[in-house]
Design an enzyme around this catalytic site. Structure first.
Site, PDB file in Angstrom:
ATOM      1  N   ASP A 144      88.421  36.622 -65.639  1.00 12.98           N
ATOM      2  CA  ASP A 144      89.288  36.679 -66.821  1.00 12.98           C
ATOM      3  C   ASP A 144      88.788  37.658 -67.888  1.00 12.98           C
ATOM      4  O   ASP A 144      89.552  38.023 -68.785  1.00 12.98           O
ATOM      5  CB  ASP A 144      89.392  35.284 -67.466  1.00 12.98           C
ATOM      6  CG  ASP A 144      89.874  34.222 -66.501  1.00 12.98           C
ATOM      7  OD1 ASP A 144      90.651  34.583 -65.587  1.00 12.98           O
ATOM      8  OD2 ASP A 144      89.480  33.057 -66.641  1.00 12.98           O
ATOM      9  N   ARG A 188      93.592  32.933 -68.043  1.00 12.65           N
ATOM     10  CA  ARG A 188      93.536  31.853 -69.028  1.00 12.65           C
ATOM     11  C   ARG A 188      94.087  32.310 -70.374  1.00 12.65           C
ATOM     12  O   ARG A 188      95.194  32.828 -70.398  1.00 12.65           O
ATOM     13  CB  ARG A 188      92.106  31.284 -69.141  1.00 12.65           C
ATOM     14  CG  ARG A 188      91.656  30.594 -67.863  1.00 12.65           C
ATOM     15  CD  ARG A 188      90.771  29.423 -68.073  1.00 12.65           C
ATOM     16  NE  ARG A 188      91.447  28.285 -68.669  1.00 12.65           N
ATOM     17  CZ  ARG A 188      92.199  27.405 -68.003  1.00 12.65           C
ATOM     18  NH1 ARG A 188      92.392  27.539 -66.695  1.00 12.65           N
ATOM     19  NH2 ARG A 188      92.769  26.411 -68.621  1.00 12.65           N
ATOM     20  N   GLN A 292      93.632  36.649 -56.484  1.00 10.67           N
ATOM     21  CA  GLN A 292      92.890  37.522 -57.404  1.00 10.67           C
ATOM     22  C   GLN A 292      91.391  37.248 -57.415  1.00 10.67           C
ATOM     23  O   GLN A 292      90.610  38.037 -57.921  1.00 10.67           O
ATOM     24  CB  GLN A 292      93.421  37.335 -58.840  1.00 10.67           C
ATOM     25  CG  GLN A 292      94.835  37.819 -59.002  1.00 10.67           C
ATOM     26  CD  GLN A 292      95.509  37.194 -60.219  1.00 10.67           C
ATOM     27  OE1 GLN A 292      95.490  37.765 -61.289  1.00 10.67           O
ATOM     28  NE2 GLN A 292      96.104  36.018 -60.044  1.00 10.67           N
ATOM     29  N   ARG A 293      90.997  36.091 -56.900  1.00  6.97           N
ATOM     30  CA  ARG A 293      89.572  35.755 -56.879  1.00  6.97           C
ATOM     31  C   ARG A 293      88.971  35.892 -55.492  1.00  6.97           C
ATOM     32  O   ARG A 293      87.768  35.713 -55.319  1.00  6.97           O
ATOM     33  CB  ARG A 293      89.376  34.304 -57.349  1.00  6.97           C
ATOM     34  CG  ARG A 293      89.467  34.196 -58.811  1.00  6.97           C
ATOM     35  CD  ARG A 293      89.025  32.905 -59.429  1.00  6.97           C
ATOM     36  NE  ARG A 293      88.606  31.803 -58.633  1.00  6.97           N
ATOM     37  CZ  ARG A 293      88.824  30.517 -58.970  1.00  6.97           C
ATOM     38  NH1 ARG A 293      89.483  30.239 -60.084  1.00  6.97           N
ATOM     39  NH2 ARG A 293      88.374  29.537 -58.232  1.00  6.97           N
TER      40      ARG A 293
HETATM   41  O1  F6P Z   1      88.706  31.277 -64.923  1.00  2.18           O
HETATM   42  C1  F6P Z   1      89.108  31.819 -63.708  1.00  2.18           C
HETATM   43  C2  F6P Z   1      90.410  31.245 -63.286  1.00  2.18           C
HETATM   44  O2  F6P Z   1      90.764  31.837 -62.052  1.00  2.18           O
HETATM   45  C3  F6P Z   1      91.549  31.367 -64.307  1.00  2.18           C
HETATM   46  O3  F6P Z   1      92.078  32.660 -64.348  1.00  2.18           O
HETATM   47  C4  F6P Z   1      92.487  30.307 -63.807  1.00  2.18           C
HETATM   48  O4  F6P Z   1      93.317  29.813 -64.830  1.00  2.18           O
HETATM   49  C5  F6P Z   1      91.543  29.236 -63.338  1.00  2.18           C
HETATM   50  O5  F6P Z   1      90.308  29.850 -63.069  1.00  2.18           O
HETATM   51  C6  F6P Z   1      91.991  28.524 -62.098  1.00  2.18           C
HETATM   52  O6  F6P Z   1      91.088  27.520 -61.840  1.00  2.18           O
HETATM   53  P1  F6P Z   1      91.041  26.679 -60.497  1.00  2.18           P
HETATM   54  O7  F6P Z   1      90.272  27.485 -59.496  1.00  2.18           O
HETATM   55  O8  F6P Z   1      90.354  25.430 -60.879  1.00  2.18           O
HETATM   56  O9  F6P Z   1      92.462  26.471 -60.050  1.00  2.18           O
END
Ligand code: F6P
Length: 366
Positions: A144, A188, A292-293
């Site tokens: 983020d 976020r 995205q992650r």
């Molecule tokens: O903080 C990283 C993030 O990917 C945010 O962009 C997103 O809102 C959140 O984590 C999602 O979290 P989780 O993996 O708990 O769904």
């Protein structure tokens, strides 16, 4: 010679580049053979669970991992030593403070110092543990880019690349069907991913939490685009975007120990708002989510993360505890943990990045 033991952990949501940081720490530590590096599985859970889950991070463990996504020592964004979830007989949950237990267990394990790789929540824990006397160094992590004290966190540029590549793909299908495409990205309460993606991908509209939108202004920009003969348009919106006077789209999670609200779905609300405002074009929504992650870090993030790892180990050698590695003005430095956690890193709406977007004709719906 008795060894010094460094414990490393990754906390919060995962992020491309975590493994590269681990590699940087371990590689650099090999130049100081009096040190051994260990990883605690799933942040502090590895120390607090019975049996404990602590793994040795040696050359073999970190071989080739800098290109891989995720984290080889796992992570969690639930609970933590100060809010450890406990289940009661009636099936309800509450949380207890296990920080004393954590500090005692670290003593028993003979841990000399800790490096905590994590975002805002993790570094708040680091600061509290530092105040309790733990020798701890922080490494900033989050896609983020919402952590203060550093210009960039690793993982952010990778997320932007993924979002930007996705937007490029939406362009071809939007053009074929004369559609308005809404792409929702993470971030976020900060609009960094959305802003960089909108500029990089050439969107017409960019909606970020820092600039609440007026649906009429968005409709005007879409109409202008269609009147100019371009029969398609792109909107990039941050998951935390909201209309003027309105709120974010969020759900409360019932996962044990999960404190955050889950953002997501504002693209569908916007789609309906546009239709209600009289937008005649077909609209489609894409929520990119955890894509995205996922996957490995791009080269920029690998280099940043490896630098963070090397620097973090050197901070341990220099006993720079209670501080966090940071990237500032193209240099790797360190800042107090307090600087990182005392303010949230919002997009500065007067910045040249926002001016650039406006200069390119991108509407923020304001
Ligand atoms: O903080 C990283 C993030 O990917 C945010 O962009 C997103 O809102 C959140 O984590 C999602 O979290 P989780 O993996 O708990 O769904």
């Amino acid at each position: 010679m008795s060894k010094k033991k460094l414990l490393v952990l990754t906390g919060g949501g995962d992020c491309p580049g975590l493994n590269a940081v681990l590699r940087g720490i371990v590689k650099r530590s090999q130049q100081n053979p009096e040190w051994e590096v260990y990883g605690s599985i799933e942040a502090y859970n590895g120390v607090l669970s019975d049996p404990q889950e602590i793994v040795r991070l040696d050359n073999k463990a970190i071989a080739g991992i800098h290109v891989k996504g995720g984290t080889i020592i796992k992570t969690t964004n639930k609970g933590g030593p100060f809010t450890w979830p406990v289940k009661h007989e009636d099936g309800t949950w509450s949380s207890i403070d296990r920080s004393d237990d954590l500090l005692n267990r670290l003593d028993d394990l003979g841990i000399t110092a800790v490096i905590s790789i994590g975002g805002d929540g993790s570094q708040r824990i680091s600061q509290k543990l530092y105040e309790r006397g733990l020798d701890i160094v922080g490494v900033p992590k989050t896609i983020d880019n919402d952590l203060s004290g550093t210009d960039f966190t690793f993982g952010f540029q990778t997320a932007v690349q993924i979002a930007s590549d996705s937007l490029d793909k939406l362009v071809t299908t939007a053009e074929s069907h004369h559609r308005v495409m809404i792409m929702e990205v993470m971030g976020r309460a900060a609009g960094w991913i959305a802003l960089h993606t909108a500029i990089s991908g050439g969107a017409e509209v960019c909606l970020i939490p820092e600039i609440p939108y007026d649906i009429e202004k968005i409709k005007q920009r879409i109409d202008q685009r269609y009147h100019n003969g371009k029969g398609f348009a792109h909107i990039v919106m941050a998951e935390g975007a909201k209309p003027i006077g309105g709120d974010v789209v969020a759900t409360k999670s019932n996962e044990v120990g999960y404190k955050n609200v889950r953002l997501g779905g504002c693209a569908y609300r916007l789609s309906q708002e546009l239709k209600d405002a009289g937008c005649e074009a077909d609209i489609r929504e894409t929520v990119l989510g955890h894509i995205q992650r996922g996957g490995g870090p791009i080269a920029f993030d690998r280099v940043l993360a490896l630098q963070f790892g090397v620097k973090a180990f050197e901070m341990v050698l220099e006993r720079k505890f209670g501080r966090m590695v940071a990237y500032k003005h193209n240099d790797i430095v360190d800042v107090p943990l307090l600087e990182a956690i005392s303010t949230y890193n919002y997009v500065n709406t007067d910045s040249y990045l926002v001016k650039t977007a406006r200069g390119l004709g991108i509407s923020f719906g304001d």
